[in-house]
Write a protein that holds these residues in place. Structure first.
Motif, PDB file in Angstrom:
ATOM      1  N   ARG A  55      81.035 -39.869  18.029  1.00 55.51           N
ATOM      2  CA  ARG A  55      82.182 -38.998  17.757  1.00 55.51           C
ATOM      3  C   ARG A  55      82.829 -39.364  16.427  1.00 55.51           C
ATOM      4  O   ARG A  55      83.268 -38.496  15.667  1.00 55.51           O
ATOM      5  N   LEU A  56      82.882 -40.664  16.131  1.00 55.32           N
ATOM      6  CA  LEU A  56      83.408 -41.099  14.842  1.00 55.32           C
ATOM      7  C   LEU A  56      82.532 -40.623  13.685  1.00 55.32           C
ATOM      8  O   LEU A  56      83.016 -40.445  12.566  1.00 55.32           O
ATOM      9  N   ALA A  57      81.254 -40.410  13.971  1.00 62.15           N
ATOM     10  CA  ALA A  57      80.326 -39.968  12.928  1.00 62.15           C
ATOM     11  C   ALA A  57      80.564 -38.519  12.519  1.00 62.15           C
ATOM     12  O   ALA A  57      80.004 -38.054  11.511  1.00 62.15           O
ATOM     13  N   ASN A  58      81.385 -37.796  13.289  1.00 58.05           N
ATOM     14  CA  ASN A  58      81.730 -36.403  12.973  1.00 58.05           C
ATOM     15  C   ASN A  58      80.522 -35.474  12.918  1.00 58.05           C
ATOM     16  O   ASN A  58      80.522 -34.489  12.179  1.00 58.05           O
ATOM     17  N   TRP A  95      82.782 -34.173  30.871  1.00 51.14           N
ATOM     18  CA  TRP A  95      82.817 -32.716  30.671  1.00 51.14           C
ATOM     19  C   TRP A  95      83.708 -32.024  31.695  1.00 51.14           C
ATOM     20  O   TRP A  95      84.324 -31.009  31.402  1.00 51.14           O
ATOM     21  N   LEU A  96      83.737 -32.538  32.912  1.00 47.29           N
ATOM     22  CA  LEU A  96      84.488 -31.892  33.994  1.00 47.29           C
ATOM     23  C   LEU A  96      85.445 -32.902  34.625  1.00 47.29           C
ATOM     24  O   LEU A  96      85.231 -33.374  35.753  1.00 47.29           O
ATOM     25  N   PHE A 115      75.037 -36.570  27.187  1.00 45.43           N
ATOM     26  CA  PHE A 115      73.959 -36.015  28.005  1.00 45.43           C
ATOM     27  C   PHE A 115      72.756 -36.952  28.023  1.00 45.43           C
ATOM     28  O   PHE A 115      72.139 -37.177  29.072  1.00 45.43           O
ATOM     29  N   ILE A 116      72.432 -37.525  26.868  1.00 44.65           N
ATOM     30  CA  ILE A 116      71.304 -38.453  26.788  1.00 44.65           C
ATOM     31  C   ILE A 116      71.563 -39.687  27.651  1.00 44.65           C
ATOM     32  O   ILE A 116      70.686 -40.166  28.371  1.00 44.65           O
ATOM     33  N   LEU A 117      72.803 -40.182  27.585  1.00 49.47           N
ATOM     34  CA  LEU A 117      73.144 -41.361  28.385  1.00 49.47           C
ATOM     35  C   LEU A 117      73.121 -41.045  29.869  1.00 49.47           C
ATOM     36  O   LEU A 117      72.737 -41.890  30.687  1.00 49.47           O
ATOM     37  N   LEU A 118      73.510 -39.824  30.218  1.00 51.12           N
ATOM     38  CA  LEU A 118      73.444 -39.408  31.623  1.00 51.12           C
ATOM     39  C   LEU A 118      71.999 -39.407  32.111  1.00 51.12           C
ATOM     40  O   LEU A 118      71.687 -39.940  33.181  1.00 51.12           O
ATOM     41  N   ASP A 147      78.910 -34.910  22.876  1.00 52.10           N
ATOM     42  CA  ASP A 147      78.373 -34.267  24.079  1.00 52.10           C
ATOM     43  C   ASP A 147      76.874 -34.496  24.203  1.00 52.10           C
ATOM     44  O   ASP A 147      76.357 -34.729  25.300  1.00 52.10           O
ATOM     45  N   VAL A 148      76.161 -34.413  23.079  1.00 47.27           N
ATOM     46  CA  VAL A 148      74.704 -34.625  23.107  1.00 47.27           C
ATOM     47  C   VAL A 148      74.379 -36.047  23.548  1.00 47.27           C
ATOM     48  O   VAL A 148      73.520 -36.269  24.406  1.00 47.27           O
TER      49      VAL A 148
END
Length: 444
Positions: A267-270, A110-111, A280-283, A276-277
């Motif tokens: 992301r491929l799933a569109n 993200w940053l 965040f979950i992986l983070l 991003d979600v």
């Protein structure tokens, strides 16, 4: 002092095991093993289940702080107990380094303008502060993180199953060709599988917490065996299926070892904002593993101090029973990771993973050998203490030992792991030598 109940024990075990080993390192595993990756995760999971059975048996017989370190010392002497304890702590620190690096990699998505080392510094400080809380507060925090990552893996498996069955999920297209190609060159595939096994077993090496947390679990003899069955079967199932669906659904051209394949697939799933979600979950999932590793490493350091094998100050506990000095010392070593992130931003993850994995696997071999001799000793002097038995004794102990030895030897097949292996070997030599050079403290 608060102790873990069954659900809290399961949460702490899941939290320590599930982390960057699957969420980030799975991309490296698939780049090495290809379509053999799911089999590699299944094979590694079977080794992990053997180790867990040994740990449970010994921890229930004698649930002491330091767990398998104390049992190894009882069997092989004080020098090996010293080596195993410090090696587990060092492996934990390196594991924490890989997890905090993974956290920084996820956050930097993200940053990107913020350097890796600054994120590493931030996450190291936050997790150290959290671990200064008592077990009740720690388990509540871990509950949220652990549940999040289990749900993420379950959701990924379900989504992967839907896409693999032919239902449209964005731009994902199932492709079983890699498995057909793998069967055409099995020798090359087996070499790839063996080369990936250090990374595979790194994904499972958080099992040391099973023995350590058992000493702070109420009614351990009743709670720990069924709880660990839930933990181990769930993890092997989720890891193997996740790897399978990544191979089937993610084109090899889209595989990036520096990005989580989970993020790439979503992301491929569109699905709007899915990348991003998921990131965040992986983070949060990796923060959970980092949190649990700080817990297990600090408890091992506390055990070393109680045996006069670490600085006396690290044996200090506050009124809540938290070994605060051990937590601070363990957490402070993560600051070194921030420096490494600055010097080696592109390679720190694989270096710390391979070094941590090497030391952890030496620990696993020690657990296997210790189990053989420890069971033999207890059977001769107090057989009534063996209320839980690891199966297929004595054969399983040595089968597991040599399977792990094969993994360590085959790690050199993937050259990027060599610096970490060398570092792990040097650390092992330093620890073994330090025993004879350092003054011995008093046992508590």
């Amino acid at each position: 002092m608060h102790t873990f109940n069954k659900s809290e024990y399961i949460v702490m075990a899941l939290g320590n095991i599930i982390g960057s080993g699957i969420f980030l390192a799975s991309g490296m595993v698939i780049s090495i093993a290809g379509a053999w990756a799911p089999l590699a995760y299944l094979f590694g999971g079977l080794i992990m289940m053997m180790e867990v059975a040994f740990l449970i048996e010994m921890s229930i017989i004698d649930p002491v702080p330091g767990a398998f370190k104390v049992h190894a010392q009882e069997v092989f002497g004080e020098w090996w107990g010293f080596v195993i304890g410090w090696m587990f702590w060092t492996s934990g620190i390196l594991g924490m380094a890989s997890e905090v690096t993974a956290c920084a990699i996820f956050a930097r998505l993200w940053l990107p303008e913020i350097p890796l080392w600054l994120f590493s510094l931030f996450f190291a400080f936050v997790i150290t502060l959290i671990n200064l809380n008592d077990l009740k507060g720690l388990s509540k925090f871990e509950l949220v993180l652990a549940v999040t990552k289990v749900i993420a893996l379950v959701f990924f498996v379900i989504a992967g199953m839907i896409a693999t069955l032919g239902f449209p999920v964005g731009e994902t297209v199932h492709n079983f060709t890699p498995f057909a190609e793998a069967l055409q060159s099995p020798v090359q595939g087996i070499f790839g599988l063996l080369a990936s096994m250090l990374l595979i077993l790194f994904a499972y090496t958080g099992t040391g917490i099973i023995g350590i947390a058992a000493t702070e679990t109420e009614r351990a003899a009743e709670v720990v065996p069924p709880a660990t069955r839930i933990v181990t079967i769930s993890i092997v199932f989720l890891y193997t299926l996740s790897a399978f669906f990544i191979v089937v659904l993610l084109p090899s051209s889209a595989l990036d070892v520096n990005t989580s394949p989970f993020v790439t697939l979503f992301r491929l799933a569109n699905i709007p904002y899915s990348g991003d979600v998921v990131n965040f979950i992986l983070l949060t999932a990796t923060l959970s593993a980092l949190n649990s590793q700080v817990y297990s490493s600090s408890r091992m350091l506390f055990s070393l101090a109680r045996n006069g094998q670490a600085p006396k100050i690290t044996a200090y506990q506050n009124q809540k029973g938290v070994p605060v000095s051990a937590v601070w010392l363990s957490g402070s070593f993560l600051l070194f990771t921030a420096l490494l992130s600055y010097v080696l931003p592109e390679t720190i993850f694989i270096y710390t993973v391979s070094a941590s994995g090497f030391l952890a696997l030496v620990n696993w071999m020690s657990v296997s050998a210790t189990h053989y001799f420890y069971r033999k000793k207890i059977q001769s002097i107090a057989p009534e203490k063996i209320t839980y038995k690891a199966p297929f004794y004595p054969y399983l102990s040595w089968i597991c030992f040599f399977m792990i030895l094969l993994t360590v030897l085959s790690a050199a097949l993937y050259p990027d792991q060599l610096p970490g292996l060398y570092a792990g070997g040097i650390i092992l030599f330093i620890i073994g030598t330090a025993y004879f050079l350092l003054p011995k403290g008093e046992k508590r």
